[in-house]
Design an enzyme around this catalytic site. Structure first.
Site: not given
Length: 569
Positions: A148, A150, A152-153
């Site tokens: 996804h 976000h 932190d990814h």
């Protein structure tokens, strides 16, 4: 300078004084330069400061039971450790933290190493530095899967794209230097490395292509060698993201209007890059899944077509080290947060060929030939004189099942389609951001799951190993990690082996997958016969795997970096 009677304030402020004659200004300038050089050479000293980086294991990667059979398969993927003999189907954990990184954990990134190729799952900020410390070669990265959007990814994705491009260029230059000194070169390899531009495939939710395009365009990056193919998985329930009337526009701030342009699905020609292409992959509405890769089955018709080729075939396509190896890769949606489309992925290999006994085959009238490949793949063949058919079970010593890897990113619930994909996995990666103490309300609000539910997911799907990942900052030391593992074990009922991941941990899946059930069955037979207990059986099991497993002791790197790793056997 000639001055008139009146000079404005602006002119007076910017009038320069007259320069001295040339004969007066050259000599002092030279003398001053000489003095400065003399001062630098005599008085100044250069000081070099270094940083000692100490990497230690801060938590226990093993389950709570010290006699667990998963221990021989755990090792490290750090660069300066001893080389591993089994680099095929290894899972390397480059980041195991949730949200922002901590002192001991980087944000999310997991690598699946398949011999000479590597697949990345999520790419957080700091992944580039983690790869430098690991044994993973940047030029081996061929696919990246984003769960996804976000931060932190995904915040480390741009740097990985650029570094892969540089690594591919260096690989091409190295090959050109080596080929110039050798007359005989591999034409097929030359075509892949030199003549054709390499391709990096990236998969993820809608909006991923626009994110990459805007970052590359606004940072004035030159993409001149690497082809980047971005495939967006469309047709899901949350593909429009926040850009709908329910949320009132971007971010749900109430400033949206009907007909507003959707940043996830729109096209922006002004920021498009030549070597960056966009593709769409539709969802299978019957199964509610996305099929990213689905190789043809290896049957009699497939092998017959390969034999009719001009040069025949020299390797089976389902061999673990085959250059034409293909995998079954599928994706399904996860329930993370409303408006945030999140995917989970599964990777499964084709059924590997079995091991044939040539003596038995020759006794049945079949000399070594390409018919052996048919038998390895489970297809009956006739003997050399055609008098009888030989069944694969008559000549095969050992057969192997396909290995399967499942990756579940951030979620608060696993939909039925994703559960079906994860069935019978060898390794299931599941987040453990929260605990049962937080309560169900916090799970719904934050969109994350608990270690207990990770154990339940392993039990429901029949996974051999459940690896806990995406830890909160409260998991600081070994005691905290053991508590998380115990919580997961309470929901698993002993179906799976539970492992708490840490940065640079690597889990190797042996050929044919894990066979923990055989160890349990053998232990029960030993107990009935009055033999040794499970601990002695596990000791024999570890002795059998000594040739493929390595223990780690503290050592010093050349750059004054101290790394301490635990003994995994």
């Amino acid at each position: 300078m000639v001055s008139t009677g009146k000079t404005s304030l602006f002119a007076r402020r910017y009038i320069l004084p007259a320069l001295p004659p040339t004969s007066q200004r050259i000599r002092p300038f030279r003398r001053t330069t000489t003095c400065l050089i003399t001062n630098i050479n005599i008085t100044q000293r250069a000081h070099f400061y270094g940083t000692r980086v100490k990497i230690e294991r801060d938590d226990d990667p093993s389950p709570s039971s010290p006699s667990s059979p998963i221990r021989p398969y755990l090792r490290t993927c750090l660069t300066d450790t001893s080389p591993q003999n089994n680099n095929e189907f290894c899972i390397s954990f480059l980041g195991t933290s949730s949200g922002s990184p901590t002192m001991h954990r980087n944000a999310s990134c997991t690598a699946l190493r398949l011999g000479g190729i590597t697949h990345l799952f999520d790419c957080a900020e700091g992944t580039s530095r983690q790869l430098i410390h690991s044994r993973i070669n940047l030029s081996s990265i061929t696919k990246i899967f984003i769960s996804h959007l976000h931060g932190d990814h995904i915040y480390g994705l741009i740097s990985i794209i650029l570094e892969v491009q540089v690594a591919m260029k260096l690989k091409k230059q190295a090959y050109e230097r080596s080929s110039s000194s050798h007359k005989h070169t591999n034409k097929k390899f030359k075509q892949q490395v030199v003549d054709e531009k390499p391709t990096l495939e990236i998969y993820g939710p809608p909006g991923l292509y626009n994110y990459i395009c805007f970052n590359l365009a606004l940072s004035l990056v030159k993409m001149n060698y690497l082809n980047v193919v971005v495939t967006e998985l469309v047709g899901g329930s949350q593909e429009r993201g926040w850009m709908n009337n329910t949320y009132g526009g971007l971010g749900g701030m109430g400033n949206g209007r009907r007909g507003r342009r959707n940043v996830y699905l729109s096209h922006y020609p002004e920021v498009e890059i030549g070597l960056l292409s966009r593709r769409y992959l539709e969802m299978d509405k019957n199964e509610e899944t996305w099929t990213i890769s689905s190789p043809p089955p290896i049957d009699a018709n497939y092998l017959s077509e390969m034999m009719q080729q001009r040069h025949g075939f020299h390797e089976l396509p389902n061999e673990v080290n085959s250059s034409t190896r293909q995998l079954y890769i599928k994706a399904a949606e996860l329930d993370h947060l409303k408006g945030v489309q999140t995917f989970g992925y599964t990777v499964e290999e084709q059924t590997p060929p079995g091991t044939i006994d040539p003596k038995k085959a020759m006794e049945l009238g079949l000399q070594p030939s390409k018919k052996y490949a048919w038998l390895k793949c489970g297809i009956p063949v006739s003997n050399d004189d055609g008098s009888k058919m030989i069944d694969p079970s008559d000549v095969l010593i050992e057969s192997f099942r396909a290995r399967k890897f499942s990756f579940l990113a951030d979620h608060r619930r696993v939909p039925p389609a994703m559960k079906e994909l994860c069935k019978d996995s060898d390794v299931l990666i599941h987040e453990a951001t929260l605990s049962m103490k937080d309560g169900e309300d916090k799970i719904k609000i934050r969109g994350h799951n608990t270690a207990y539910n990770a154990g339940v997911a392993g039990r429901v799907t029949g996974s051999k190993v459940v690896v806990l990942n995406h830890f909160a900052s409260v998991v600081r030391d070994a005691e905290d990690a053991r508590e998380v593992v115990k919580e997961a074990e309470s929901g698993n009922d002993g179906v799976s082996q539970i492992v708490a991941s840490y940065d640079f941990m690597e889990l190797w899946i042996p050929r044919g997958g894990f066979r923990f059930d055989e160890v349990k069955d053998q232990s029960l037979r030993d107990e009935e016969g009055g033999n040794d207990n499970l601990l002695s059986l596990l000791a024999l099991h570890e002795e059998k795997l000594k040739k493929t497993c390595i223990t780690f002791d503290p050592f010093i790197l050349e750059n004054n970096t101290t790394i301490s790793q635990p003994t995994t056997l």
